[in-house]
Design a protein around this motif. Sequence first.
Motif, PDB file in Angstrom:
ATOM      1  N   MET A 295       0.843  -0.887  -0.234  1.00  0.00           N
ATOM      2  CA  MET A 295      -0.583  -0.301  -0.215  1.00  0.00           C
ATOM      3  C   MET A 295       0.469   1.328  -0.009  1.00  0.00           C
ATOM      4  O   MET A 295       0.254   2.375  -0.040  1.00  0.00           O
ATOM      5  CB  MET A 295      -0.953  -0.268   1.356  1.00  0.00           C
ATOM      6  CG  MET A 295      -2.320  -1.231   0.392  1.00  0.00           C
ATOM      7  SD  MET A 295      -3.524  -1.238   1.907  1.00  0.00           S
ATOM      8  CE  MET A 295      -3.580   0.906   1.551  1.00  0.00           C
TER       9      MET A 295
ATOM     10  N   ARG B 105      -4.145  -7.240  -0.152  1.00  0.00           N
ATOM     11  CA  ARG B 105      -4.731  -5.933   0.054  1.00  0.00           C
ATOM     12  C   ARG B 105      -5.759  -6.119  -0.642  1.00  0.00           C
ATOM     13  O   ARG B 105      -6.755  -7.521  -1.726  1.00  0.00           O
ATOM     14  CB  ARG B 105      -3.919  -4.733   0.128  1.00  0.00           C
ATOM     15  CG  ARG B 105      -3.414  -4.855  -1.865  1.00  0.00           C
ATOM     16  CD  ARG B 105      -3.398  -3.363  -2.206  1.00  0.00           C
ATOM     17  NE  ARG B 105      -3.961  -2.297  -1.797  1.00  0.00           N
ATOM     18  CZ  ARG B 105      -3.576  -1.068  -2.239  1.00  0.00           C
ATOM     19  NH1 ARG B 105      -2.034  -0.574  -1.971  1.00  0.00           N
ATOM     20  NH2 ARG B 105      -4.417   0.032  -2.075  1.00  0.00           N
ATOM     21  N   PRO B 106      -7.035  -5.177  -0.272  1.00  0.00           N
ATOM     22  CA  PRO B 106      -8.297  -5.577  -1.025  1.00  0.00           C
ATOM     23  C   PRO B 106      -8.494  -5.042  -2.912  1.00  0.00           C
ATOM     24  O   PRO B 106      -9.102  -5.827  -3.206  1.00  0.00           O
ATOM     25  CB  PRO B 106      -9.479  -4.902  -0.054  1.00  0.00           C
ATOM     26  CG  PRO B 106      -8.865  -4.253   1.342  1.00  0.00           C
ATOM     27  CD  PRO B 106      -7.761  -4.511   1.121  1.00  0.00           C
ATOM     28  N   SER B 107      -7.987  -4.457  -2.854  1.00  0.00           N
ATOM     29  CA  SER B 107      -7.617  -3.820  -4.296  1.00  0.00           C
ATOM     30  C   SER B 107      -6.533  -4.712  -5.586  1.00  0.00           C
ATOM     31  O   SER B 107      -7.558  -3.881  -6.518  1.00  0.00           O
ATOM     32  CB  SER B 107      -6.838  -2.351  -4.274  1.00  0.00           C
ATOM     33  OG  SER B 107      -6.099  -2.304  -4.153  1.00  0.00           O
TER      34      SER B 107
ATOM     35  N   ARG C 196      -7.384 -12.281   3.265  1.00  0.00           N
ATOM     36  CA  ARG C 196      -7.662 -11.094   2.352  1.00  0.00           C
ATOM     37  C   ARG C 196      -7.765  -9.974   3.602  1.00  0.00           C
ATOM     38  O   ARG C 196      -8.163  -9.932   4.828  1.00  0.00           O
ATOM     39  CB  ARG C 196      -9.541 -10.984   2.283  1.00  0.00           C
ATOM     40  CG  ARG C 196      -8.930 -11.636   0.658  1.00  0.00           C
ATOM     41  CD  ARG C 196     -10.067 -11.998  -0.041  1.00  0.00           C
ATOM     42  NE  ARG C 196     -10.056 -12.271  -1.602  1.00  0.00           N
ATOM     43  CZ  ARG C 196      -9.993 -13.340  -1.682  1.00  0.00           C
ATOM     44  NH1 ARG C 196      -9.802 -14.323  -0.950  1.00  0.00           N
ATOM     45  NH2 ARG C 196     -10.426 -13.564  -2.995  1.00  0.00           N
TER      46      ARG C 196
ATOM     47  N   GLY D  53      -8.227  -6.189   5.317  1.00  0.00           N
ATOM     48  CA  GLY D  53     -10.010  -5.295   5.188  1.00  0.00           C
ATOM     49  C   GLY D  53      -9.004  -3.655   5.029  1.00  0.00           C
ATOM     50  O   GLY D  53     -10.121  -2.837   4.231  1.00  0.00           O
ATOM     51  N   GLY D  54      -7.810  -3.352   4.916  1.00  0.00           N
ATOM     52  CA  GLY D  54      -7.527  -2.207   3.993  1.00  0.00           C
ATOM     53  C   GLY D  54      -7.080  -1.428   4.807  1.00  0.00           C
ATOM     54  O   GLY D  54      -7.680   0.021   4.794  1.00  0.00           O
ATOM     55  N   ARG D  55      -5.871  -1.261   5.197  1.00  0.00           N
ATOM     56  CA  ARG D  55      -4.981  -0.296   4.973  1.00  0.00           C
ATOM     57  C   ARG D  55      -3.460  -0.593   5.417  1.00  0.00           C
ATOM     58  O   ARG D  55      -3.154  -1.286   5.018  1.00  0.00           O
ATOM     59  CB  ARG D  55      -5.278  -0.362   7.206  1.00  0.00           C
ATOM     60  CG  ARG D  55      -6.482   0.279   7.786  1.00  0.00           C
ATOM     61  CD  ARG D  55      -6.909   2.353   7.124  1.00  0.00           C
ATOM     62  NE  ARG D  55      -8.005   2.559   7.452  1.00  0.00           N
ATOM     63  CZ  ARG D  55      -8.404   3.294   6.741  1.00  0.00           C
ATOM     64  NH1 ARG D  55      -7.930   4.353   6.870  1.00  0.00           N
ATOM     65  NH2 ARG D  55      -9.745   3.628   7.668  1.00  0.00           N
TER      66      ARG D  55
ATOM     67  N   ILE E  41      -0.765   0.551   7.360  1.00  0.00           N
ATOM     68  CA  ILE E  41      -0.312   0.130   8.099  1.00  0.00           C
ATOM     69  C   ILE E  41      -0.005  -1.502   8.253  1.00  0.00           C
ATOM     70  O   ILE E  41       0.651  -2.414   8.880  1.00  0.00           O
ATOM     71  CB  ILE E  41      -0.852   0.813   9.661  1.00  0.00           C
ATOM     72  CG1 ILE E  41       0.139   0.656  11.071  1.00  0.00           C
ATOM     73  CG2 ILE E  41      -1.874  -0.327   9.806  1.00  0.00           C
ATOM     74  CD1 ILE E  41       1.468   0.917  10.952  1.00  0.00           C
ATOM     75  N   CYS E  42      -0.893  -2.713   7.673  1.00  0.00           N
ATOM     76  CA  CYS E  42      -1.039  -3.355   7.992  1.00  0.00           C
ATOM     77  C   CYS E  42       0.178  -4.151   6.847  1.00  0.00           C
ATOM     78  O   CYS E  42       1.050  -5.828   7.167  1.00  0.00           O
ATOM     79  CB  CYS E  42      -2.454  -4.324   7.136  1.00  0.00           C
ATOM     80  SG  CYS E  42      -3.574  -3.628   7.856  1.00  0.00           S
TER      81      CYS E  42
ATOM     82  N   ALA F  56      -3.705  -8.140  12.364  1.00  0.00           N
ATOM     83  CA  ALA F  56      -4.375  -7.850  11.362  1.00  0.00           C
ATOM     84  C   ALA F  56      -4.594  -9.507  11.012  1.00  0.00           C
ATOM     85  O   ALA F  56      -5.318  -9.645  10.680  1.00  0.00           O
ATOM     86  CB  ALA F  56      -3.849  -7.608  10.249  1.00  0.00           C
TER      87      ALA F  56
ATOM     88  N   GLU G 244      -3.944   7.191   7.522  1.00  0.00           N
ATOM     89  CA  GLU G 244      -3.607   5.765   7.711  1.00  0.00           C
ATOM     90  C   GLU G 244      -2.686   5.673   9.061  1.00  0.00           C
ATOM     91  O   GLU G 244      -2.088   5.117   9.044  1.00  0.00           O
ATOM     92  CB  GLU G 244      -2.685   5.528   6.484  1.00  0.00           C
ATOM     93  CG  GLU G 244      -3.366   4.934   5.191  1.00  0.00           C
ATOM     94  CD  GLU G 244      -4.464   4.373   5.336  1.00  0.00           C
ATOM     95  OE1 GLU G 244      -4.270   3.171   5.415  1.00  0.00           O
ATOM     96  OE2 GLU G 244      -6.060   4.774   4.744  1.00  0.00           O
TER      97      GLU G 244
END
Lengths: 169, 422, 833
Positions: free
Chosen positions: B85, B124-126, B164, B166-168, B170-171, B180, B341
């Motif tokens: 990310m 990541r989700p995307s 998967r 959740g999208g951040r 820092i993950c 996570a 973020e």
Amino acid sequence: MAYADLLPEEMRKQLIQRIAEGETAREQAIDVMTALQNHFGHMSDQAMLVASELLAMTPLELEELATFYNFIYRQPVGKYVIHVCDSAVCWMHGHESLMDHLLSRLKIRLGETTEDGLFTVLPVCCLGYCDHAPAMLVNRHIHGELTREKIDRILTRLAEEPHLPTGMK
Amino acid sequence: MYPQVLFANRKASRIATMEEYCRSGGYEALSLVVGKWTGKDVCAEVQRANLRGRGGAGFPAAIKWLGVPEEADYPRYVVANCDEMEPGTFKDRVLVHADPHMILEGMALTGYATGAEKGFIFVRPSYESSARILEREIQKARDAGYLGKNILGTDFSFEIVVHRSGGRYICGEATALLNALQGKRPNPVKPPPYPTVKGLWGRPTVVNNIETMANVPHILRNGAEWYQGLSRSSTSPGTKLFCVSGRVNGPGCFELPMGITLREIIEEHAGGLQPGCHYKACLPGGASTRYLTSEHLDVPMDFESVAAIGHRMGTAAIIVFDQNTCLVGATLNLTQFFARESCGWCTPCREGLPYLRDLLWRIEKGEGEEEFIPMMRAMCDQLWNAYCALAPGAASPVESLLTYFEDEVREHIRQKRCPFKT
Amino acid sequence: MPRIVIDGLEIEVPQETKVIDAAERLGIMIPRFCYLKSLGAVGACRVCAVKFLQGPFKGVQMSCMVDVQDGMVVSTTDDEAVAFRRQVIEWLMLNHPHDCPVCDEGGQCLLQDETVSGGHGIRRYKGSKRTYRNQYLGEFIAHEMNRCIHCYRCSRFYQEYCGYRDLGVMQIADRVYFGRFQNGQLESPFSGNLVDLCPTGVYTDIPARYKVRSWDLDRSPSVCIHCSLGCNTVANARYRTVWRVEGRYNEALGSEFICDRGRFGFGYTNQPSRPRQARVDSRSVALSDALKSAAEKLSRIHAASGPRAIACVGSARNSLETQTMLKSLCDGLGLPAPCFFVNSQTEKAVKRAVASLDERVAVSLNGVAHGDFIVAVGVDPLNEAPMLALAMRQAHRRGALLVILDPRPSFLPAPHVHLGFAPGELNGVLGSLVGKALETGDEGKLPPLHEDFLKSLPLESLFKAPVNHGEELDVVLSALQKSRRPVLVCGSEIVRENTPSLCADLALLMRSAKGQCGLFYVLPGANAFGGALLSGSEESSFMEVVESMEQGCTKALVLVESDPFLQFPHKDRLKRAMEKLELLIVLDHLPSLSAEMSHVFLPTSTLFEVDSTFINQEGRVQWSRAVHEGGIPMEQWTEGNHPPRAHGAIIPGQDFKAAGKVLEEIARNMGASGEVSLSDPRFRPGKGASPLEGAPGDRPGDGMRLIPRESSREPFSAREEYFTFGEDAGDSLELLLVEALFGTEELSAHSPALEKVEPKPHMWMHEQDASMLGFSQDDVIAMDLEGGVVEVRLKVSPSMARGVLVLPRHHRLQWQKFRDISVRVPHDRMRKS
Ligand SMILES: Cc1cc2nc3c(=O)[nH]c(=O)nc-3n(C[C@H](O)[C@H](O)[C@H](O)COP(=O)(O)O)c2cc1C
Ligand code: SF4
Ligand code: FES
């Protein structure tokens, strides 16, 4: 399981099965919430209680996660959730004017849902498609090299073909 | 054209199949090693090759692996970091879409080296499409006996699960990622204990970037010397996936030797700057690195050379800015990203980044004051005392803006408006 | 032990001491927000930064995150460190509402202190402040999130330390929010600690909210007397009202936390119904007159019917001063020894427990928290001694297995194995558990007496037990075998009278087998220990007092802060017996039926109004200082007017004395010596003075352990009687009258704050017993008893013992209709109502 009974039998079984496959139930929390949000439209309080039962976590413990992430929606969202990237490269490629265009076309402000319940527009950070900037995500499907015209085309197509699969939100 | 190793099977239109991967030598390393070498042998070869982590810090992979105590309990785990990310970075996505089995083989080998029988790929989700590709190909590899129970008839077993996010942002940080993955809040955890000692569920866990892992089969199959030879640098061996974006004609991801100059990457491989644009600056390794100016164009892109001039190579994701782009605006955008973020754990990052954002925003809006400049400098210094590396990363663009483009900042303050806006 | 130099001062500290703590030992208080010794270090707030000049670390580092190592040289005053700390404070204050004038934390706010000490005074930030919505968190704690500085203490304490799961941290970045999923009462009975923990005013306590400013409060070190653990507290008073009780750190107890019963249970001292007026034959009189009258009346009976016609009853809520004075009054006048327990079976168990404690095995609460295998026998930690439950949780967090061997349904905020056996089975199960665990390997290594005792343990009875605990037992056994620091926790309310001695014997046995074993008793009441030491022989039980009253032999009864109606199983019987008395003297500060019936009523002070001494269940003498002089609270006296408009030289409602002083004067008026004598040798544990001597300033802060090196009781002497298995239940259920977290304890039952959260009266039955009788959850069951019908709502549990009826002695329930305490309720006496 009072709340989990709200789910279709099949789905409930699948989720229970998936939870059992993890090392711990918690590990599946995001997947389960994502599945429930696809089913219920968003992670409503009720959906949170369903998840809480399935995962044997308290609603608070789930809320700790749900509110952390970008892709869990604790408020109602439209059928199509549009995440528009606003990070550096897309910014350089005119994200701001595209966002303005998108919002004025849909007649909403950032974070809102159109009256017909079709679209919600949310900001998101770099999607990892900088080589296709500017980019946005619609129900986790990527659209890059955006222009006003391309956005119009995408919106028209989605609005006209509501039978399109909603995919993962 | 330089030798293509990770992208040997890359095609414009589709993903390489398992068969194609095998035809190019895929899974040979696995059969070479599994049941014949010890885990230590694998570590030793990777150490000889001096494979360095591709997730941003450039930490030697084998040294990390050797951090798993020999006598440590089982199960142990391997985690492939496909969170990616960092703004400007998209190499992991390209790699998954080019040759997914290379990642799977690399993971299995990492597992073999460290005694792990289960691996997770954190996506990541995307990158939902990447997640689906990986799941599909894992099944194929399992059917072919490259994954699962008793791989290639040996008593080594290795499973891979796609997890998967959740999208951040820092993950992506290794310790936050482990939280996570376990379904906890993704706050980083300061070592010790290191994840290699106590990671997932308190077990030894190795976290590597997927690009790092993708190098492993090639090193084992072709040897450390071959691997060293791929590079133009004496300290950072191998090839590197460079992502180039911004004001260039041909943005994209390129596999090039380590140590290639920034100028060559931008001008030759990314097609140079767009018509009418002149190079002003770039971020060489994602949003959390310092701006490089035109003085720096001839720096060889490898961990040591970039560090030698006081910069970081990071993820080698180069974002190119031209003379018409306001760097105050760009830095404001980057700071906004980091402020949003921040995981919210420690004070410098949680409160300091919004403060910096506010100062930059005021400058960009024309409300800047002279005293903001020393304030921002001091705060950038203070951000280095944050809990994890996110905040120091966030400070980098701001601090280098003030170092290299102080005039541009002052011009905003003097004119009480952004000079780039007409 | 590593040495470190901090600001030029050198100190040697134990391994694993944090730099921040080493500095504190030197008297250097490094700022901190997130760090709290009990919770451990997490390095979130970054305000404890110091500069490391020499040693393995260099530069600015967090002093809470670094263990002292040899060769470290640290500066807390270095410019770089000071500048960084000042910056952290500025950051923390960006969004703070600056509402100190209306904040209850004001004046005792760590954020205020650190802001001033950090040198941040001028606001530079021009941005707008973030704001939050607050939540309703229940009746104890108000929520004001805008003040939050995100130190994470609350969520860490609530979830990690206490194990409750309804308050935590939500959101991300600068929106991080601490609260619940939805509005609602906090579930943790330790929630009040959030008030103490929070470095600013996010959590403030509701009873004191907007009533006082902290700098106006009188504060004094006090001790909690709502159970036998005696957690240390700070009492806060102003306007003749006690407003707040806070936790206070005691190293031996290992924490600064207290439970909500202890925190919010103080209301009895302020309440309007508190009897403050001396009375003689229903006439209000001055205390001095009442005292004279009491002495005269007692003397008359003493002269006419002899000393044996006078009985004295104290209680476990008496201070040690009161108990010793009562004892000395009885001794001086030749009266029968005082009785401190209404339930004679409990009394016997308590006495055995007290006699069994010795230095070799007795552990403090902190010792429980460090055990590696805890078995709690006949005790319900969360309900009887709540902080014990937290100590057990800390043991669990360090890796201990927790086992609860108790008939009640078990609630513990930590994973544990619950073996639901009836009281009569506990000895056998425990004996065979230990027997099995020690059976292998250790033979020959033990002293002969121990070896013999080990052989006498009933290896089989556990496994014959009619309960399907099979798998769990294996887990328990192997954990006990591996354990190096087991701790036996033993209750005294529902156990057989010899269970405490059995536990002591087993603890000694395990100590010789493993090198170490802890023993920890839970007693009924803050000063049950003192009562056990001071009461007479076992024959003078309260039941005999009642019988003697019935026969007319006892003509005068002196009740000292004791209301036997709360405990005695048959209220009407007790009432009839008391009505026969010629003289009933009651000394108390609580309203009660006994007080109403008294011929002479003498008001006494509460804990908060007089210096007093209590001995907790491990024999630790602890001192509590008066916080104010009492009197009718200003709010009641002035009907809420503020500032008060009534003036006068006399403080209304202050005509009372400490019970001990009242007794002393009665004794003096009756010609007895009135001298306090602590004749029991156990009051002089070798080193140190008697607990009631010496100036308060000389007393050790952690209290003083009053237990001998070796117990006086002959160990291993009573082994046969341990393992006689109980009578067959037949067609009845064994009645267990028990304590509950809220609603049963005598003092806190008078607290308005706790009344709001106490559960409705109920009783428990095993679900199979219930279904056999045709009952189900929430049915109202009528029990037709000797003294009439008791109606109570039923709760069922699958994990409790069969054959028992668990009835919390709720103060709202008129349950006192039983023939006896140890009674069985026949099935056919119960029906759905
Ligand atoms: C804020 C932050 C974000 C990060 N994000 C990523 C990421 O998205 N992908 C990644 O591989 N490493 C990321 N890292 C680096 C990881 O912490 C870790 O060093 C890396 O995954 C280790 O792999 P490597 O040794 O193969 O580089 C991040 C680090 C920080 C501090
Ligand atoms: S620097 Fe602090 S707040 Fe920021 S991401 Fe790291 S731990 Fe979280
Ligand atoms: S007290 Fe050390 S970081 Fe908070």
